[in-house]
Design a protein around this motif. Sequence first.
Motif, PDB file in Angstrom:
ATOM      1  N   HIS A 188      34.697  41.999  37.443  1.00 25.90           N
ATOM      2  CA  HIS A 188      34.937  43.455  37.364  1.00 25.90           C
ATOM      3  C   HIS A 188      34.761  44.146  38.707  1.00 25.90           C
ATOM      4  O   HIS A 188      34.154  45.205  38.809  1.00 25.90           O
ATOM      5  CB  HIS A 188      34.013  44.109  36.313  1.00 25.90           C
ATOM      6  CG  HIS A 188      34.120  43.438  34.983  1.00 25.90           C
ATOM      7  ND1 HIS A 188      35.271  43.463  34.230  1.00 25.90           N
ATOM      8  CD2 HIS A 188      33.234  42.686  34.286  1.00 25.90           C
ATOM      9  CE1 HIS A 188      35.090  42.762  33.124  1.00 25.90           C
ATOM     10  NE2 HIS A 188      33.867  42.267  33.136  1.00 25.90           N
ATOM     11  N   GLU A 189      35.254  43.504  39.745  1.00 25.84           N
ATOM     12  CA  GLU A 189      35.212  44.122  41.069  1.00 25.84           C
ATOM     13  C   GLU A 189      36.640  44.178  41.590  1.00 25.84           C
ATOM     14  O   GLU A 189      37.517  43.460  41.114  1.00 25.84           O
ATOM     15  CB  GLU A 189      34.366  43.274  42.044  1.00 25.84           C
ATOM     16  CG  GLU A 189      32.922  43.080  41.638  1.00 25.84           C
ATOM     17  CD  GLU A 189      32.068  44.329  41.846  1.00 25.84           C
ATOM     18  OE1 GLU A 189      32.604  45.356  42.284  1.00 25.84           O
ATOM     19  OE2 GLU A 189      30.862  44.262  41.545  1.00 25.84           O
ATOM     20  N   ARG A 190      36.893  45.041  42.583  1.00 32.46           N
ATOM     21  CA  ARG A 190      38.226  45.118  43.166  1.00 32.46           C
ATOM     22  C   ARG A 190      38.104  44.977  44.681  1.00 32.46           C
ATOM     23  O   ARG A 190      37.240  45.605  45.293  1.00 32.46           O
ATOM     24  CB  ARG A 190      38.887  46.440  42.793  1.00 32.46           C
ATOM     25  CG  ARG A 190      40.392  46.441  43.001  1.00 32.46           C
ATOM     26  CD  ARG A 190      41.011  47.720  42.497  1.00 32.46           C
ATOM     27  NE  ARG A 190      42.371  47.871  42.992  1.00 32.46           N
ATOM     28  CZ  ARG A 190      43.454  47.498  42.316  1.00 32.46           C
ATOM     29  NH1 ARG A 190      43.342  46.974  41.117  1.00 32.46           N
ATOM     30  NH2 ARG A 190      44.662  47.667  42.815  1.00 32.46           N
TER      31      ARG A 190
ATOM     32  N   ASP B  54      26.158  38.424  30.063  1.00 32.12           N
ATOM     33  CA  ASP B  54      27.013  39.094  29.078  1.00 32.12           C
ATOM     34  C   ASP B  54      27.662  38.121  28.108  1.00 32.12           C
ATOM     35  O   ASP B  54      28.125  38.506  27.047  1.00 32.12           O
ATOM     36  CB  ASP B  54      28.125  39.894  29.786  1.00 32.12           C
ATOM     37  CG  ASP B  54      27.542  41.086  30.534  1.00 32.12           C
ATOM     38  OD1 ASP B  54      26.384  41.439  30.251  1.00 32.12           O
ATOM     39  OD2 ASP B  54      28.244  41.644  31.407  1.00 32.12           O
TER      40      ASP B  54
ATOM     41  N   SER C  23      26.601  39.195  40.602  1.00 35.72           N
ATOM     42  CA  SER C  23      27.665  39.505  39.631  1.00 35.72           C
ATOM     43  C   SER C  23      27.850  38.350  38.660  1.00 35.72           C
ATOM     44  O   SER C  23      28.128  38.545  37.482  1.00 35.72           O
ATOM     45  CB  SER C  23      28.987  39.765  40.336  1.00 35.72           C
ATOM     46  OG  SER C  23      28.862  40.810  41.220  1.00 35.72           O
TER      47      SER C  23
ATOM     48  N   THR D 241      37.453  38.089  41.380  1.00 39.16           N
ATOM     49  CA  THR D 241      37.005  39.487  41.445  1.00 39.16           C
ATOM     50  C   THR D 241      37.291  40.206  40.128  1.00 39.16           C
ATOM     51  O   THR D 241      36.498  41.024  39.671  1.00 39.16           O
ATOM     52  CB  THR D 241      37.678  40.228  42.617  1.00 39.16           C
ATOM     53  OG1 THR D 241      39.078  40.018  42.525  1.00 39.16           O
ATOM     54  CG2 THR D 241      37.175  39.726  43.936  1.00 39.16           C
ATOM     55  N   ASN D 242      38.407  39.865  39.513  1.00 36.96           N
ATOM     56  CA  ASN D 242      38.790  40.491  38.247  1.00 36.96           C
ATOM     57  C   ASN D 242      37.766  40.190  37.155  1.00 36.96           C
ATOM     58  O   ASN D 242      37.314  41.068  36.428  1.00 36.96           O
ATOM     59  CB  ASN D 242      40.152  39.931  37.846  1.00 36.96           C
ATOM     60  CG  ASN D 242      40.992  40.981  37.172  1.00 36.96           C
ATOM     61  OD1 ASN D 242      40.717  42.171  37.306  1.00 36.96           O
ATOM     62  ND2 ASN D 242      42.003  40.551  36.444  1.00 36.96           N
TER      63      ASN D 242
ATOM     64  N   LEU E  70      27.578  38.328  34.652  1.00 36.42           N
ATOM     65  CA  LEU E  70      28.640  37.791  33.784  1.00 36.42           C
ATOM     66  C   LEU E  70      28.045  36.787  32.795  1.00 36.42           C
ATOM     67  O   LEU E  70      28.352  36.797  31.605  1.00 36.42           O
ATOM     68  CB  LEU E  70      29.710  37.110  34.644  1.00 36.42           C
ATOM     69  CG  LEU E  70      30.871  36.468  33.904  1.00 36.42           C
ATOM     70  CD1 LEU E  70      31.878  37.533  33.478  1.00 36.42           C
ATOM     71  CD2 LEU E  70      31.592  35.441  34.776  1.00 36.42           C
TER      72      LEU E  70
ATOM     73  N   GLU F  38      48.074  44.934  39.410  1.00 34.23           N
ATOM     74  CA  GLU F  38      46.784  44.955  38.724  1.00 34.23           C
ATOM     75  C   GLU F  38      45.593  44.753  39.647  1.00 34.23           C
ATOM     76  O   GLU F  38      44.581  45.435  39.524  1.00 34.23           O
ATOM     77  CB  GLU F  38      46.762  43.885  37.627  1.00 34.23           C
ATOM     78  CG  GLU F  38      47.568  44.330  36.416  1.00 34.23           C
ATOM     79  CD  GLU F  38      47.719  43.227  35.392  1.00 34.23           C
ATOM     80  OE1 GLU F  38      47.126  42.144  35.574  1.00 34.23           O
ATOM     81  OE2 GLU F  38      48.454  43.452  34.423  1.00 34.23           O
TER      82      GLU F  38
END
Lengths: 491, 203
Positions: free
Chosen positions: B132-134, B202, B195, B128-129, B199, A73
């Motif tokens: 919403h970054e990878r 939101d 970021s 990171t998850n 978050l 994932e």
Amino acid sequence: MNGTTNVGVFRALDFIPSGALVFDQSFIIQFWNTTFENWTQENREDVVGQCLLDKFPHLGKRIYRDRFQETLEIGSKAIFSSQMHKYLIPCPLGDGKFRQQECYVYPFSTEDQSFAVMHAEDVTSVVERSSQLRNLSKLKDRFLAATSHDLRSPLNIILGFADILSRDKNLDQEGRDDVTIIRHSGESLLEMVDDLLELSKLQSQKKHSKTQPKMQKCKIAETIHSSVQVNQPLADKKNIHLDLQMTINANALVLANKLDLTKAFTTLISNAVILANPNSKMKIGVSERSQHFFIMLSYNGQVIPDDRISHVFEMYSRVIMDSPTEKNTGLGLSLVKSIIQYHGGQISANNRSNHEGTTFTLTLPVLAESQITQAKHFLVIDPTPSSRQNFSLLLESTLHGLEFCTSQDELEKKLETKRFDLIFLDVDHPQLQQIIEKLNHSKNLPPIVACSSNVNDLNNLSSQLVVASVSALTKPLVKEELLKVIQTLMQ
Amino acid sequence: MPEIKISPDQSDALGELVNLGMGKAASVISEMLNEKVSLSAPEIKIIEYSQFQSSIGEFANLISVVQMKFFGPFSGISTIVFPPESATNLVTALMGEDVSSEEIDCMRYNTLNELGNILLNSVVGNLTNMLHERVNFGVPEYLEGETTPTLKRLNLSPTDPCLTARTRFIVRDLEIKGDIILVFTLDSMQTLLKSLDKLLADV
């Protein structure tokens, strides 16, 4: 068999000498390399298309599945050490044993799909060799201990008879000189044997935590002072002034094995005396800061070469050269370091900036009890066994008057029979309200330390208790914080 | 380092994200040990690397470090630092008390490297998850030795911004302390804070 994809992409894994497999986001095995075929005797055609977690059910445990999922994932790389898992893919070796594996799982993506690659390195021979080496090392330690012990008796006999001989009036001067040589050599040998015995004793204590030496409270000032006194005759011979300066409380304590600690200080000072120039001054400073004693010993004399100073505490390092009159066994400083380390301290050596000598710096933890005034009776009100055990573990070495109770009835009896200096109360106790009532009604209530994993609970409690001093500690308890609170409240 | 200010909300959110990641890692470690692992809430700070170095303290003469690089919108190094007694306690908890200290010494490297890998993957991955970054993860590396030279081997500049999360957990009555440090490049730290704001907006 489920459908497979992209097999061609993974063909390169056939050329590596390690096991490799690839699985997709549904844990379906997409590739099984030739090394795994050889190791498991299972063909690619039979394995590919099966679910990894069905094929190898132990991999369905969270410790594997969750980490594989994480790789798929978020693209993390996972390591599975051979020491903790032995192997991920069972590969029998024929004699009931399995290949031990160091495994890595890492992500791999094509344009439209994410995979995880499992790479297993065979470390069986490395693990076996390291186990053989450990056994050899144990054998060497036992041999060293037994030999040193057996050498002591005949050596003492030689020394005893040399002593008798030296007093023989019929012996001429030449004979007397010869006997003196026998005695000096015997004494050097005995010293070496004693150091070896001491070192093997420390090694054995290090290896078997259950045979730890007996620790007791020691006044550090007294211990250092006596070590200096023991070395005074040796220093006098070279006209070295031992300048001891202590800025610590004479009653300051360390938790120590007094014999061993004295041996460490004495050995360190005698080594420094050997290295120091005649007619010089050796400074020994003892101070205390940040819960540690600092002992600094500096001398003017033989300088240890800069590139070898880091080896000065190794056995037989021979970094320190023999002086014309004194032999160095090569064990002394190694022994000092072992002793200081098992007392929770550190030791280092640095050449002085003028390169005219060396400074040894040694730290030892201050025994917190020496900072706590004479509070002896502490009561812990806590219904959870593991929590009570934690209190015992954290305070065992510093306090003897530690008592426990689990319920309000037990508390009533305790308060009737004894006066406590401090009470620790678990705020999550199911009978908290009744306990608070009981405490509020008792006479001469001592300070109370409220303990909880929730900080808000602690704040609420202080308003409910009729006591001059309430402190709070969050769980899990930490020794330093616990002792700090005790110290503050006792003052 | 140009001063990076972190608001109380950002600090709380970061604490929660790091805590969540550590909670996940703790549950994996807990299953490995077959024991409950109690975890304290991490204390979050943003400091310069030089400040972190001094916070390790003059008494932690020896340290065990697992470091792992990550690249992407947030680039940097994640590191976990154990004082020696905590490292030994951790290995003892995993291997059992009957194991001699000599054997523990031999097992330290692999065991701590894997534990560091679990903790750092969880913390960085979760962070990171949730944002919403990878990122791309590097391979973990285990270092051990005297504090100053070991910290030097991390090749960080004294002014690099560090997000430190000091934590402790108790396993089988053994107290284990650890500092998790995420060292970001300056740009990455600013991206991270932006970021975080997104978050928070939101929520």
